[in-house]
Design a protein around this motif. Structure first.
Motif, PDB file in Angstrom:
ATOM      1  N   LYS A 135       0.859  -1.184   0.000  1.00 25.48           N
ATOM      2  CA  LYS A 135       0.000   0.000   0.000  1.00 25.48           C
ATOM      3  C   LYS A 135       0.899   1.239   0.000  1.00 25.48           C
ATOM      4  O   LYS A 135       1.460   1.621   1.030  1.00 25.48           O
ATOM      5  CB  LYS A 135      -0.922  -0.008   1.218  1.00 25.48           C
ATOM      6  CG  LYS A 135      -1.923  -1.148   1.222  1.00 25.48           C
ATOM      7  CD  LYS A 135      -2.736  -1.189   2.498  1.00 25.48           C
ATOM      8  CE  LYS A 135      -3.720  -0.044   2.610  1.00 25.48           C
ATOM      9  NZ  LYS A 135      -4.846  -0.145   1.678  1.00 25.48           N
ATOM     10  N   THR A 136       1.034   1.870  -1.151  1.00 29.55           N
ATOM     11  CA  THR A 136       1.946   3.008  -1.261  1.00 29.55           C
ATOM     12  C   THR A 136       1.396   4.273  -0.606  1.00 29.55           C
ATOM     13  O   THR A 136       2.146   5.237  -0.418  1.00 29.55           O
ATOM     14  CB  THR A 136       2.272   3.323  -2.734  1.00 29.55           C
ATOM     15  OG1 THR A 136       1.103   3.830  -3.387  1.00 29.55           O
ATOM     16  CG2 THR A 136       2.758   2.092  -3.470  1.00 29.55           C
ATOM     17  N   ALA A 177       3.250  -8.758 -11.124  1.00 30.12           N
ATOM     18  CA  ALA A 177       2.969  -7.589 -10.293  1.00 30.12           C
ATOM     19  C   ALA A 177       1.838  -6.817 -10.957  1.00 30.12           C
ATOM     20  O   ALA A 177       1.941  -6.434 -12.125  1.00 30.12           O
ATOM     21  CB  ALA A 177       4.216  -6.713 -10.166  1.00 30.12           C
ATOM     22  N   VAL A 178       0.755  -6.598 -10.222  1.00 31.14           N
ATOM     23  CA  VAL A 178      -0.437  -5.941 -10.747  1.00 31.14           C
ATOM     24  C   VAL A 178      -0.644  -4.628  -9.997  1.00 31.14           C
ATOM     25  O   VAL A 178      -0.562  -4.583  -8.768  1.00 31.14           O
ATOM     26  CB  VAL A 178      -1.680  -6.844 -10.609  1.00 31.14           C
ATOM     27  CG1 VAL A 178      -2.898  -6.171 -11.225  1.00 31.14           C
ATOM     28  CG2 VAL A 178      -1.436  -8.197 -11.269  1.00 31.14           C
ATOM     29  N   GLN A 179      -0.924  -3.567 -10.744  1.00 33.70           N
ATOM     30  CA  GLN A 179      -1.082  -2.231 -10.182  1.00 33.70           C
ATOM     31  C   GLN A 179      -2.559  -1.858 -10.120  1.00 33.70           C
ATOM     32  O   GLN A 179      -3.298  -2.008 -11.105  1.00 33.70           O
ATOM     33  CB  GLN A 179      -0.311  -1.227 -11.044  1.00 33.70           C
ATOM     34  CG  GLN A 179      -0.382   0.207 -10.575  1.00 33.70           C
ATOM     35  CD  GLN A 179       0.379   1.143 -11.509  1.00 33.70           C
ATOM     36  OE1 GLN A 179       0.815   0.731 -12.590  1.00 33.70           O
ATOM     37  NE2 GLN A 179       0.546   2.399 -11.124  1.00 33.70           N
ATOM     38  N   TYR A 180      -2.994  -1.369  -8.935  1.00 32.19           N
ATOM     39  CA  TYR A 180      -4.371  -0.913  -8.738  1.00 32.19           C
ATOM     40  C   TYR A 180      -4.356   0.564  -8.376  1.00 32.19           C
ATOM     41  O   TYR A 180      -3.450   1.038  -7.671  1.00 32.19           O
ATOM     42  CB  TYR A 180      -5.048  -1.702  -7.607  1.00 32.19           C
ATOM     43  CG  TYR A 180      -5.303  -3.152  -7.941  1.00 32.19           C
ATOM     44  CD1 TYR A 180      -6.551  -3.581  -8.379  1.00 32.19           C
ATOM     45  CD2 TYR A 180      -4.292  -4.098  -7.830  1.00 32.19           C
ATOM     46  CE1 TYR A 180      -6.791  -4.914  -8.683  1.00 32.19           C
ATOM     47  CE2 TYR A 180      -4.514  -5.430  -8.131  1.00 32.19           C
ATOM     48  CZ  TYR A 180      -5.771  -5.831  -8.564  1.00 32.19           C
ATOM     49  OH  TYR A 180      -5.989  -7.155  -8.867  1.00 32.19           O
ATOM     50  N   ARG A 181      -5.362   1.283  -8.858  1.00 30.06           N
ATOM     51  CA  ARG A 181      -5.517   2.700  -8.518  1.00 30.06           C
ATOM     52  C   ARG A 181      -6.988   2.965  -8.236  1.00 30.06           C
ATOM     53  O   ARG A 181      -7.851   2.636  -9.061  1.00 30.06           O
ATOM     54  CB  ARG A 181      -5.009   3.591  -9.643  1.00 30.06           C
ATOM     55  CG  ARG A 181      -5.064   5.084  -9.334  1.00 30.06           C
ATOM     56  CD  ARG A 181      -4.333   5.875 -10.420  1.00 30.06           C
ATOM     57  NE  ARG A 181      -2.903   5.565 -10.427  1.00 30.06           N
ATOM     58  CZ  ARG A 181      -2.088   5.832 -11.452  1.00 30.06           C
ATOM     59  NH1 ARG A 181      -2.576   6.403 -12.555  1.00 30.06           N
ATOM     60  NH2 ARG A 181      -0.806   5.528 -11.377  1.00 30.06           N
ATOM     61  N   ASN A 182      -7.263   3.510  -7.041  1.00 33.45           N
ATOM     62  CA  ASN A 182      -8.647   3.798  -6.628  1.00 33.45           C
ATOM     63  C   ASN A 182      -9.515   2.543  -6.691  1.00 33.45           C
ATOM     64  O   ASN A 182     -10.683   2.598  -7.083  1.00 33.45           O
ATOM     65  CB  ASN A 182      -9.245   4.910  -7.491  1.00 33.45           C
ATOM     66  CG  ASN A 182      -8.469   6.201  -7.394  1.00 33.45           C
ATOM     67  OD1 ASN A 182      -7.987   6.567  -6.330  1.00 33.45           O
ATOM     68  ND2 ASN A 182      -8.347   6.900  -8.525  1.00 33.45           N
ATOM     69  N   GLU A 226      -1.939   0.690  -5.176  1.00 35.77           N
ATOM     70  CA  GLU A 226      -1.698  -0.578  -4.488  1.00 35.77           C
ATOM     71  C   GLU A 226      -1.070  -1.548  -5.480  1.00 35.77           C
ATOM     72  O   GLU A 226      -1.478  -1.612  -6.647  1.00 35.77           O
ATOM     73  CB  GLU A 226      -2.999  -1.139  -3.916  1.00 35.77           C
ATOM     74  CG  GLU A 226      -3.568  -0.257  -2.816  1.00 35.77           C
ATOM     75  CD  GLU A 226      -4.877  -0.775  -2.241  1.00 35.77           C
ATOM     76  OE1 GLU A 226      -5.101  -0.585  -1.042  1.00 35.77           O
ATOM     77  OE2 GLU A 226      -5.664  -1.368  -3.007  1.00 35.77           O
ATOM     78  N   LEU A 227      -0.093  -2.292  -5.001  1.00 39.27           N
ATOM     79  CA  LEU A 227       0.654  -3.221  -5.841  1.00 39.27           C
ATOM     80  C   LEU A 227       0.486  -4.621  -5.273  1.00 39.27           C
ATOM     81  O   LEU A 227       0.866  -4.887  -4.123  1.00 39.27           O
ATOM     82  CB  LEU A 227       2.134  -2.829  -5.874  1.00 39.27           C
ATOM     83  CG  LEU A 227       2.420  -1.367  -6.246  1.00 39.27           C
ATOM     84  CD1 LEU A 227       3.901  -1.058  -6.088  1.00 39.27           C
ATOM     85  CD2 LEU A 227       1.951  -1.066  -7.660  1.00 39.27           C
ATOM     86  N   ALA A 235      -4.770  -3.570   6.093  1.00 40.25           N
ATOM     87  CA  ALA A 235      -4.793  -3.720   4.639  1.00 40.25           C
ATOM     88  C   ALA A 235      -6.080  -4.387   4.175  1.00 40.25           C
ATOM     89  O   ALA A 235      -6.767  -5.067   4.924  1.00 40.25           O
ATOM     90  CB  ALA A 235      -3.591  -4.517   4.178  1.00 40.25           C
ATOM     91  N   THR A 236      -6.403  -4.199   2.920  1.00 38.11           N
ATOM     92  CA  THR A 236      -7.651  -4.674   2.341  1.00 38.11           C
ATOM     93  C   THR A 236      -7.549  -6.136   1.922  1.00 38.11           C
ATOM     94  O   THR A 236      -6.558  -6.544   1.320  1.00 38.11           O
ATOM     95  CB  THR A 236      -8.000  -3.831   1.105  1.00 38.11           C
ATOM     96  OG1 THR A 236      -7.996  -2.461   1.482  1.00 38.11           O
ATOM     97  CG2 THR A 236      -9.354  -4.214   0.541  1.00 38.11           C
TER      98      THR A 236
END
Length: 586
Positions: A403-404, A436-441, A475-476, A582-583
């Motif tokens: 969680k950045t 590695a998967v990138q999530y935003r919002n 989030e990564l 964390a989620t």
């Protein structure tokens, strides 16, 4: 549909850019020996736009030669392009596949294009091109994953497979950056970080650590390239080498000791700078300490061609990793580390006594500054026994979350967007794939990097085709895929090769002081959902050995671990912070 597919394929094969760049006499930039005796030498190159790859196979034989692609588990179904020159001078060439482990059959669709086939008293040389993807189900796709290249040959022109003349080598074929494309500063300085005459313990696994100063320079310099230094007879024992930057306020111990043993001071410094591991490539240019071979854990290429070989040594690419021309590791300023921790992981599975080692990392640096200071961000599943993989699993996924949004709080200073340009993937022997998967919002944005055909024996630093931006708040999620059909007990996370890891290292700029961001599932919740009682995390790990592992409980375990809350561990160069909120990713 078949007609359309064939039409598109013929158009790709006839692409002008491919004919101009990679014709019968074009220089092919990449090369490898495919066997330990240096009988089979492969050159290749590719056109990403046209999606065409060109191979040139040179074999020390006057018989037939073949090259293709196979998979991890069986040679049946492999594709193999074969060719040769008959005694009367006539050439034969065809696109084939293996019906079973030993039987070749011709494909109904001939998708390889012959560019040249010659034979002299010593070598048969075949050059051909093929599309990354064809319409033929017998042709395996060429992808950006690790490819298992299959090569075979015969002593004469009888097309018969001989297991002693058939070889498989894992290669990352679609390397988007070649070292020849990068600048080499004329004012380069070389510095070695190494152990000296270290007696390797007779234990199966040893993590040896020592602290070494970086070069003392009066002004800022940039490290732009690194390569391993391996003692030849110890290559098979060296599993990986890592260089960690130390905070300048750290009180560091002297000498060499076990990294994660009784003295915790030898595990200080957590910010990875560079690394090498088995299967990466060994530099041929560092004197008698090295031979051409394998960047992060030691398979390799074998020795350089003899003077009698027609394989030109200069065609071999430098076996090292060089950063892009605008990026470097900064040294020499008050903000830069002055000391590093050198960590070498030895695997002495034969418990050999009396073996001394002087391995390490050779780095190249220059006063000619690049535009950006780079950093390395370590992601994945936190490496300790809470990470587990059940036995007997055909397929099992582990997840580690970063969680950045907490970077600002942890670092104590604003963290800018980071630009990722390269990566390194790492598991141990049970690993089969990583991503590695990138999530935003809360929405999946992209897959940053992946390898669906991971091979422990080929761990190289790889360049991304395009730089990727990660913003604070993203989030990564790291996913590691394992197979444990050959195991009858739980595999736990840990440092030994027989333990497991799930790590991805992102190479990025501009540098910040966050060194790692990793996660692990709430193990108490996991144990409870699997029907076991535990009062603390350590007991929860122990009771996993009581679970009856069936295909059903394995899938349930995977699901529960994905649904569990993730504990996120963020480290700066000196500090570790745990985040409990964390989620879940169920």
């Amino acid at each position: 549909m078949t007609f359309l597919c064939r039409l598109l394929l013929l158009g790709a094969l006839a692409a002008p850019s491919q004919g101009n760049r990679l014709g019968p006499t074009s220089r092919l930039r990449y090369s490898r020996f495919l066997d330990t005796s240096n009988v089979i030498f492969l050159r290749w190159d590719f056109d990403l736009e046209a999606e065409i790859i060109t191979f040139e196979l040179q074999v020390r034989t006057v018989g037939w030669v073949g090259l293709g692609v196979t998979d991890r588990y069986t040679r049946a179904g492999s594709d193999l392009v074969v060719g040769g020159v008959l005694p009367d001078g006539n050439v034969y060439f065809s696109d084939r596949h293996l019906v079973d482990e030993d039987t070749l059959a011709e494909d109904g669709s001939q998708d390889a294009k012959l560019l040249g086939l010659t034979e002299d008293a010593v070598y048969t040389t075949m050059r051909f091109s093929r599309p990354f993807r064809s319409c033929d189900p017998h042709d395996q796709d060429i992808t950006s994953d690790t490819m298992r290249v299959l090569a075979a040959y015969g002593p004469d022109d009888t097309l018969k497979l001989d297991r002693e003349r058939t070889f498989v080598k894992s290669i990352f074929l679609l390397q988007v950056v070649h070292p020849d494309d990068l600048e080499v500063p004329e004012d380069t300085i070389i510095h070695d970080l190494e152990l000296v005459d270290y007696l390797i313990p007779e234990d199966d696994t040893t993590y040896a650590c020592t602290f070494l100063p970086l070069p003392i320079v009066s002004e800022k310099h940039h490290i732009y390239k690194f390569e391993p230094k391996l003692v030849e007879h110890n290559e098979s024992m060296v599993h990986h080498i890592l260089v960690y930057a130390c905070g300048n306020a750290s009180a560091l111990p002297a000498g060499i000791n076990e990294c994660y043993g009784a003295d915790p001071a030898f595990s200080l410094c957590s910010q990875v700078v560079v690394g090498w591991a088995v299967g990466g490539t060994v530099s041929p240019g560092a004197g008698n300490m090295q031979r051409p071979g394998g960047t992060w854990e030691a398979g390799g290429l074998g020795a350089a061609p003899s003077s009698q070989s027609s394989c030109d040594q200069t065609s071999l690419p430098p076996q090292s990793y060089q950063f892009p021309d605008d990026v470097g590791v900064s040294i020499g300023t008050p903000l830069d580390p002055q000391w590093i921790r050198l960590e070498i992981h030895y695997s002495n599975f034969h418990n050999l006594p009396g073996v001394y080692d002087s391995s390490g990392i050779r780095m190249y640096y220059t006063p000619r500054l690049r535009k950006y200071d780079m950093g390395v961000l370590q992601l994945g599943v936190f490496t300790f026994p809470i990470h587990f993989i059940p036995p007997g699993a055909e397929s099992y996924l582990s997840y580690g979350l970063c969680k950045t949004e907490r970077f600002l709080e942890i670092s104590g200073a604003p963290v800018p967007d980071i630009q990722v340009f390269g990566y390194l993937l790492h598991t141990h022997l049970a690993g089969r794939a990583l991503q590695a998967v990138q999530y935003r919002n809360g929405t999946q944005l992209r897959t940053i990097c992946k390898d669906d055909s991971y091979d422990f024996n080929l761990q190289e630093t790889r360049d991304l085709p395009h730089r990727i931006s990660i913003m604070p708040g993203d989030e990564l999620l790291i996913e590691c895929h394992y197979q444990t059909l050959d195991r009858d007990s739980v595999t736990f996370g840990g440092p030994s090769t027989i333990n497991e890891m799930c790590l991805i290292f992102l190479f990025y700029y501009p540098r910040n002081n966050i060194s790692s961001c990793m996660g692990y599932p709430d193990i108490l919740y996991v144990a409870q959902e699997l029907g076991e009682e535990a009062s603390d995390p350590m007991e929860a790990v122990m009771v996993l050995n009581n679970v009856e592992w069936t295909p059903e409980t394995i899938k349930k375990s995977e699901k529960v671990c994905k649904e569990a809350q993730q504990v996120v561990v963020i480290k700066t160069i000196d500090v570790s912070v745990r985040i409990q909120d964390a989620t879940p990713w169920g």
